[in-house]
Scaffold this motif. Structure first.
Motif: not given
Length: 191
Positions: A125-133
């Motif tokens: 979540f942390l890795f991908t959330q930085a990309y999406f938001n």
């Protein structure tokens, strides 16, 4: 002063989850001739479905629960920093369910217990959330999680006996899916 710092950084829900994990672990140690780990995930078995929910609360030994506790607390602090306490609750719940279902469907067999699937869901979540938001907070949390827990990702490429590769992998995939679900909707100005 120190109490406000503790309240600001330590997610109460995760502390409660950890207290329940350790309580179950200690009860399991005290009761002779009984192992609560029978309630773990048994892949593709109807009796193993209950493990999807119970598995994160069950552990195979002191080293197992200790390492999961430290990792869970660390990743939960970073998720809370990135998105706040309310979303952390949903992410934890979805991480437990997602990693559990993936493990139940695709693990090779045996009995699977532990909170590492949830930990990997939080990392994903942390890795991908930085990309999406993208924001300073989300990128800081993602980079810090990579520095602190990036070595754990090596287990996705290394299958060891008695360690559920499926729980780690499907936890990570669940974290990616959760970040996609929680991505910010574009505003009217962005369209």
């Amino acid at each position: 002063m120190s109490e406000s710092i503790i309240n600001k950084f330590l997610p109460k829900d995760i502390l409660i989850l950890l207290a329940v994990m350790w309580g179950i672990f200690l009860i399991d140690l005290i009761i002779p001739f009984v192992s609560l780990n029978v309630f773990g995930i048994r892949p593709r078995s109807l009796s193993g479905l209950i493990g999807i929910i119970f598995s994160p609360f069950l552990h195979g030994g002191f080293g197992h629960i200790f390492s999961n506790s430290v990792s869970l607390l660390g990743t939960a602090i970073l998720v809370r920093l990135a998105v706040g306490s309310k979303q952390l609750r949903y992410i934890v719940l979805l991480g437990i369910i997602g990693s559990g279902i993936g493990t139940w469907l695709f693990a090779s067999g045996g009995l699977i217990v532990g909170a590492s699937g949830l930990v990997y869901a939080l990392i994903g979540f942390l890795f991908t959330q930085a990309y999406f938001n993208p924001s300073l907070r989300s990128w800081f949390s993602a980079i810090l999680s990579f520095v602190l827990f990036g070595g754990a990702l090596l287990s996705l490429f290394n299958m060891l006996p008695y360690i559920s590769w499926a729980a780690h992998f499907w936890g990570f995939v669940s974290g990616i899916a959760i970040a996609y679900i929680f991505k910010a909707k574009p505003s009217e100005e962005d369209k």
